[in-house]
Motif scaffolding. Structure first.
Motif, PDB file in Angstrom:
ATOM      1  N   GLY A   1      66.827 -13.420 -11.642  1.00 42.16           N
ATOM      2  CA  GLY A   1      67.914 -12.676 -12.267  1.00 42.16           C
ATOM      3  C   GLY A   1      68.581 -13.373 -13.431  1.00 42.16           C
ATOM      4  O   GLY A   1      69.613 -12.926 -13.914  1.00 42.16           O
ATOM      5  N   LYS A   2      68.013 -14.477 -13.897  1.00 39.71           N
ATOM      6  CA  LYS A   2      68.551 -15.222 -15.038  1.00 39.71           C
ATOM      7  C   LYS A   2      67.565 -15.148 -16.198  1.00 39.71           C
ATOM      8  O   LYS A   2      66.386 -14.857 -16.009  1.00 39.71           O
ATOM      9  N   VAL A   3      68.044 -15.440 -17.390  1.00 39.87           N
ATOM     10  CA  VAL A   3      67.162 -15.592 -18.540  1.00 39.87           C
ATOM     11  C   VAL A   3      66.788 -17.061 -18.595  1.00 39.87           C
ATOM     12  O   VAL A   3      67.642 -17.927 -18.835  1.00 39.87           O
ATOM     13  N   LEU A   4      65.543 -17.351 -18.328  1.00 41.09           N
ATOM     14  CA  LEU A   4      65.064 -18.731 -18.256  1.00 41.09           C
ATOM     15  C   LEU A   4      64.717 -19.229 -19.653  1.00 41.09           C
ATOM     16  O   LEU A   4      63.839 -18.675 -20.322  1.00 41.09           O
ATOM     17  N   VAL A   5      65.430 -20.262 -20.089  1.00 36.53           N
ATOM     18  CA  VAL A   5      65.226 -20.873 -21.404  1.00 36.53           C
ATOM     19  C   VAL A   5      64.694 -22.272 -21.147  1.00 36.53           C
ATOM     20  O   VAL A   5      65.374 -23.094 -20.529  1.00 36.53           O
ATOM     21  N   PHE A   6      63.484 -22.548 -21.627  1.00 37.74           N
ATOM     22  CA  PHE A   6      62.865 -23.837 -21.310  1.00 37.74           C
ATOM     23  C   PHE A   6      61.876 -24.228 -22.403  1.00 37.74           C
ATOM     24  O   PHE A   6      61.422 -23.377 -23.166  1.00 37.74           O
ATOM     25  N   PRO A   7      61.540 -25.521 -22.493  1.00 37.35           N
ATOM     26  CA  PRO A   7      60.684 -25.966 -23.588  1.00 37.35           C
ATOM     27  C   PRO A   7      59.225 -25.557 -23.455  1.00 37.35           C
ATOM     28  O   PRO A   7      58.515 -25.490 -24.451  1.00 37.35           O
TER      29      PRO A   7
ATOM     30  N   ASP B   1      65.727 -24.187 -32.469  1.00 38.37           N
ATOM     31  CA  ASP B   1      65.357 -24.605 -31.122  1.00 38.37           C
ATOM     32  C   ASP B   1      66.334 -23.981 -30.125  1.00 38.37           C
ATOM     33  O   ASP B   1      67.537 -24.274 -30.162  1.00 38.37           O
ATOM     34  N   PRO B   2      65.851 -23.119 -29.229  1.00 35.03           N
ATOM     35  CA  PRO B   2      66.764 -22.467 -28.292  1.00 35.03           C
ATOM     36  C   PRO B   2      67.501 -23.464 -27.391  1.00 35.03           C
ATOM     37  O   PRO B   2      68.599 -23.182 -26.925  1.00 35.03           O
ATOM     38  N   LEU B   3      66.922 -24.635 -27.183  1.00 30.65           N
ATOM     39  CA  LEU B   3      67.566 -25.645 -26.337  1.00 30.65           C
ATOM     40  C   LEU B   3      68.774 -26.271 -27.028  1.00 30.65           C
ATOM     41  O   LEU B   3      69.623 -26.860 -26.377  1.00 30.65           O
ATOM     42  N   ASP B   4      68.847 -26.127 -28.360  1.00 24.75           N
ATOM     43  CA  ASP B   4      70.006 -26.604 -29.110  1.00 24.75           C
ATOM     44  C   ASP B   4      71.087 -25.534 -29.224  1.00 24.75           C
ATOM     45  O   ASP B   4      72.229 -25.833 -29.563  1.00 24.75           O
ATOM     46  N   VAL B   5      70.713 -24.280 -28.978  1.00 24.58           N
ATOM     47  CA  VAL B   5      71.624 -23.156 -29.204  1.00 24.58           C
ATOM     48  C   VAL B   5      72.192 -22.589 -27.903  1.00 24.58           C
ATOM     49  O   VAL B   5      73.361 -22.227 -27.841  1.00 24.58           O
ATOM     50  N   VAL B   6      71.368 -22.522 -26.868  1.00 23.60           N
ATOM     51  CA  VAL B   6      71.750 -21.860 -25.614  1.00 23.60           C
ATOM     52  C   VAL B   6      72.147 -22.891 -24.570  1.00 23.60           C
ATOM     53  O   VAL B   6      71.507 -23.928 -24.416  1.00 23.60           O
ATOM     54  N   ARG B   7      73.221 -22.573 -23.843  1.00 27.49           N
ATOM     55  CA  ARG B   7      73.653 -23.407 -22.715  1.00 27.49           C
ATOM     56  C   ARG B   7      73.596 -22.579 -21.438  1.00 27.49           C
ATOM     57  O   ARG B   7      73.790 -21.353 -21.479  1.00 27.49           O
ATOM     58  N   THR B   8      73.362 -23.231 -20.334  1.00 29.77           N
ATOM     59  CA  THR B   8      73.404 -22.542 -19.051  1.00 29.77           C
ATOM     60  C   THR B   8      74.751 -21.845 -18.913  1.00 29.77           C
ATOM     61  O   THR B   8      75.791 -22.426 -19.188  1.00 29.77           O
ATOM     62  N   GLY B   9      74.687 -20.573 -18.522  1.00 28.34           N
ATOM     63  CA  GLY B   9      75.897 -19.779 -18.363  1.00 28.34           C
ATOM     64  C   GLY B   9      76.198 -18.889 -19.542  1.00 28.34           C
ATOM     65  O   GLY B   9      76.973 -17.943 -19.425  1.00 28.34           O
ATOM     66  N   ASP B  10      75.604 -19.175 -20.712  1.00 26.01           N
ATOM     67  CA  ASP B  10      75.789 -18.295 -21.865  1.00 26.01           C
ATOM     68  C   ASP B  10      75.212 -16.919 -21.548  1.00 26.01           C
ATOM     69  O   ASP B  10      74.218 -16.800 -20.822  1.00 26.01           O
TER      70      ASP B  10
END
Length: 137
Positions: free
Chosen positions: A53-59, A111-120
């Motif tokens: 149920g989350k949007v998984l953002v990963f390298p 880089d999505p890892l620089d833009v997105v934080r957990t909980g956004d």
């Protein structure tokens, strides 16, 4: 404040939800429990965290070609992430996204890892190749 970055749609579709960010690659085979949608790789920073149920953002993916099969199983169990945002696309992660059948973006302008934080709160529009990131809810 919201930020929108352009990427490449890998699996079409639209989803929005809370982001779960991993700064480390994720192993499918032996790294996740598809029955619960939980990271079970003991040394992984998300050990014990559920991505259902989350949007998984990963390298990206790590491990063997079994990666895609384990993520496909999350779809079959109903424990898949809402969508995936993959920093570096590989054949494993692309196939995993396709068989999981969730909207997926990769090859983003930032880089999505620089833009997105957990909980956004994020909106994945894989049809148009857009990732919109809002503030935490």
């Amino acid at each position: 404040m919201t930020v929108t970055i352009k990427g490449r749609g890998i699996v079409p579709g639209h989803a929005e939800g809370e982001a779960l960010v991993s700064h480390e690659t994720i192993s499918g085979w032996g790294g996740i429990d598809p029955a619960t949608g939980t990271v079970i790789e003991r040394r992984h920073p998300l050990f014990g965290v559920c991505f259902t149920g989350k949007v998984l953002v990963f390298p990206g993916a790590k491990g063997s070609s079994g990666w895609s099969g384990f993520f496909q199983s999350t779809r079959l169990y109903g424990t898949a992430p809402l969508a995936m945002v993959i920093g570096k696309l590989s054949t494993k992660s692309a196939l995993g996204a396709v068989v999981t059948r969730v909207p997926t973006l990769s090859e983003l302008d930032a880089d999505p890892l620089d833009v997105v934080r957990t909980g956004d709160w994020v909106v994945v529009d894989a049809d148009r190749g857009l990732l919109t990131v809002g503030e935490q809810r």
